[in-house]
Design a protein around this motif. Structure first.
Motif, PDB file in Angstrom:
ATOM      1  N   LEU A   1      -6.834  -2.319  -4.719  1.00 55.72           N
ATOM      2  CA  LEU A   1      -6.145  -1.033  -4.754  1.00 55.72           C
ATOM      3  C   LEU A   1      -5.162  -0.983  -5.917  1.00 55.72           C
ATOM      4  O   LEU A   1      -5.093   0.019  -6.647  1.00 55.72           O
ATOM      5  N   GLU A   2      -4.430  -2.059  -6.119  1.00 51.09           N
ATOM      6  CA  GLU A   2      -3.460  -2.110  -7.220  1.00 51.09           C
ATOM      7  C   GLU A   2      -4.164  -2.075  -8.572  1.00 51.09           C
ATOM      8  O   GLU A   2      -3.683  -1.456  -9.523  1.00 51.09           O
ATOM      9  N   GLU A   3      -5.335  -2.702  -8.640  1.00 45.80           N
ATOM     10  CA  GLU A   3      -6.110  -2.705  -9.883  1.00 45.80           C
ATOM     11  C   GLU A   3      -6.648  -1.304 -10.188  1.00 45.80           C
ATOM     12  O   GLU A   3      -6.614  -0.838 -11.331  1.00 45.80           O
ATOM     13  N   ILE A   4      -7.146  -0.624  -9.144  1.00 48.83           N
ATOM     14  CA  ILE A   4      -7.664   0.731  -9.313  1.00 48.83           C
ATOM     15  C   ILE A   4      -6.546   1.689  -9.704  1.00 48.83           C
ATOM     16  O   ILE A   4      -6.733   2.589 -10.533  1.00 48.83           O
ATOM     17  N   ALA A   5      -5.372   1.495  -9.118  1.00 49.93           N
ATOM     18  CA  ALA A   5      -4.223   2.350  -9.438  1.00 49.93           C
ATOM     19  C   ALA A   5      -3.891   2.269 -10.928  1.00 49.93           C
ATOM     20  O   ALA A   5      -3.579   3.277 -11.567  1.00 49.93           O
ATOM     21  N   LYS A   6      -3.993   1.081 -11.497  1.00 45.55           N
ATOM     22  CA  LYS A   6      -3.721   0.904 -12.930  1.00 45.55           C
ATOM     23  C   LYS A   6      -4.771   1.615 -13.782  1.00 45.55           C
ATOM     24  O   LYS A   6      -4.471   2.083 -14.878  1.00 45.55           O
TER      25      LYS A   6
ATOM     26  N   ARG B   1       0.838  -1.217   0.000  1.00 46.79           N
ATOM     27  CA  ARG B   1       0.000   0.000   0.000  1.00 46.79           C
ATOM     28  C   ARG B   1       0.865   1.257   0.000  1.00 46.79           C
ATOM     29  O   ARG B   1       0.603   2.211  -0.744  1.00 46.79           O
ATOM     30  N   LEU B   2       1.888   1.262   0.828  1.00 46.40           N
ATOM     31  CA  LEU B   2       2.773   2.425   0.917  1.00 46.40           C
ATOM     32  C   LEU B   2       3.544   2.654  -0.381  1.00 46.40           C
ATOM     33  O   LEU B   2       3.846   3.799  -0.738  1.00 46.40           O
ATOM     34  N   LYS B   3       3.837   1.586  -1.081  1.00 47.79           N
ATOM     35  CA  LYS B   3       4.527   1.695  -2.376  1.00 47.79           C
ATOM     36  C   LYS B   3       3.661   2.462  -3.366  1.00 47.79           C
ATOM     37  O   LYS B   3       4.150   3.313  -4.126  1.00 47.79           O
TER      38      LYS B   3
ATOM     39  N   ILE C   1     -13.524   2.890  -1.006  1.00 49.66           N
ATOM     40  CA  ILE C   1     -13.419   3.180  -2.435  1.00 49.66           C
ATOM     41  C   ILE C   1     -12.986   4.631  -2.655  1.00 49.66           C
ATOM     42  O   ILE C   1     -12.093   4.924  -3.456  1.00 49.66           O
ATOM     43  N   ASP C   2     -13.620   5.538  -1.928  1.00 49.75           N
ATOM     44  CA  ASP C   2     -13.259   6.957  -2.006  1.00 49.75           C
ATOM     45  C   ASP C   2     -11.799   7.147  -1.589  1.00 49.75           C
ATOM     46  O   ASP C   2     -11.044   7.898  -2.207  1.00 49.75           O
ATOM     47  N   GLU C   3     -11.421   6.447  -0.536  1.00 51.52           N
ATOM     48  CA  GLU C   3     -10.036   6.518  -0.049  1.00 51.52           C
ATOM     49  C   GLU C   3      -9.061   5.990  -1.104  1.00 51.52           C
ATOM     50  O   GLU C   3      -8.016   6.595  -1.361  1.00 51.52           O
ATOM     51  N   PHE C   4      -9.420   4.883  -1.738  1.00 53.92           N
ATOM     52  CA  PHE C   4      -8.545   4.265  -2.744  1.00 53.92           C
ATOM     53  C   PHE C   4      -8.315   5.190  -3.935  1.00 53.92           C
ATOM     54  O   PHE C   4      -7.213   5.296  -4.448  1.00 53.92           O
ATOM     55  N   ILE C   5      -9.394   5.839  -4.379  1.00 51.25           N
ATOM     56  CA  ILE C   5      -9.271   6.753  -5.522  1.00 51.25           C
ATOM     57  C   ILE C   5      -8.270   7.855  -5.199  1.00 51.25           C
ATOM     58  O   ILE C   5      -7.405   8.199  -6.008  1.00 51.25           O
ATOM     59  N   SER C   6      -8.361   8.389  -3.985  1.00 54.56           N
ATOM     60  CA  SER C   6      -7.452   9.450  -3.563  1.00 54.56           C
ATOM     61  C   SER C   6      -6.021   8.947  -3.440  1.00 54.56           C
ATOM     62  O   SER C   6      -5.073   9.593  -3.901  1.00 54.56           O
ATOM     63  N   VAL C   7      -5.865   7.790  -2.828  1.00 53.24           N
ATOM     64  CA  VAL C   7      -4.539   7.191  -2.638  1.00 53.24           C
ATOM     65  C   VAL C   7      -3.847   6.940  -3.975  1.00 53.24           C
ATOM     66  O   VAL C   7      -2.629   7.096  -4.101  1.00 53.24           O
TER      67      VAL C   7
END
Length: 288
Positions: free
Chosen positions: A275-280, A156-158, A189-195
């Protein structure tokens, strides 16, 4: 003085015993449950990840991960259960959730003398991790839980470190259709988008999960649209958005589909993959 000391030591021993107890809901004479029923897919996934899958005797029809979970006795769906089947399985504890299981159903199970532990709402990654840690404590897998969470936090920190250097993009996250449903603030979900380097255009909706009109999405003009996989309806949803050719997400072919199992399951072992999928989806140039 000695009598006072003895009283203090006796009190301390009782206090330590109380603090060391697994949690509310564990049967008094049994340290850790040997027969567990899970009424939520993410709890089932968590139990197997912790190495307690062999103690699971019953699950819901939605508990399909890991594959071994499919072989467990089915006691019902998320909303309706067979009380007779649950009683027959003689569980030491039943794990349920405040958001996923109807309170009246859980009350009925409790009225039958069954030991039901209800996890509260999951509003953040930290909250999901805390629940996973609590689950580990209750089944005697504290060390396993900490080991898993340590690895997850590193991943997550990465993502956070990499996303901090990226420009923010506007994101719309779709959870349902007819009506269109999205996630607002106080959701992971909101947190993930921001992260991941995005801004949730529905952040300020009144409810955590709410209806959102297509017209409002068009007005907000998101750079990215993320659709949670809805099976057969997913393809049609992509076509529905394609009609709005003026939207940035459509013009730049930035409509993505993510797995419902990963992106909507509040189990840390699934959330980190989500989270990794959303980041992509949000920043493919940085996370592919």
């Amino acid at each position: 003085m000695k009598k006072t000391a003895r009283k203090f030591l006796s009190f301390a021993a009782v206090l330590l015993t109380f603090l060391a107890a697994p949690a509310e809901g564990i049967r008094g004479g049994q340290a850790f449950p040997k027969r567990i029923i899970s009424l939520a897919p993410h709890i089932t996934r968590g139990l197997f990840a912790l190495g307690a899958g062999d103690r699971v005797v019953g699950v819901t029809t939605y508990c399909n991960y890991p594959p071994e979970a499919k072989k467990k006795e089915k006691v019902g769906s998320l909303l309706e259960f067979s009380a007779e089947k649950i009683v027959a399985l003689k569980p030491d504890i039943i794990f349920a959730t405040e958001e996923g299981n109807p309170p009246q159903v859980l009350s009925r199970l409790k009225s039958l003398g069954l030991n039901v532990y209800v996890f509260g709402k999951t509003e953040s990654f930290g909250g999901a991790s805390a629940q996973f840690r609590a689950l580990g404590n209750m089944v005697g897998k504290e060390k396993a839980a900490e080991k898993i969470l340590k690895k997850i936090e590193k991943r997550r920190l990465k993502i956070i470190k990499k996303a901090e250097k990226l420009d923010k993009v506007k994101v719309f996250y779709q959870l349902g259709t007819n009506p269109v449903i999205t996630a607002g603030q106080d959701t992971f979900i909101d947190e993930f988008i921001s992260v991941c380097g995005g801004t949730n255009i529905a952040h300020n909706v009144k409810n955590r999960y709410a209806r959102y009109s297509r017209e409002e999405v068009v007005r907000q003009d998101p750079d990215v649209i993320i659709i949670v996989d809805m099976g057969k309806e997913t393809g049609q949803e992509k076509k529905n958005w394609a009609r709005f050719s003026q939207m940035s997400a459509v013009k730049n072919n930035r409509i993505s589909v993510v797995s419902a199992d990963l992106a909507c399951s509040p189990a840390p072992v699934a959330l980190i993959e989500g989270l990794e999928e959303i980041a992509k989806c949000v920043h493919p140039e940085a996370f592919e």
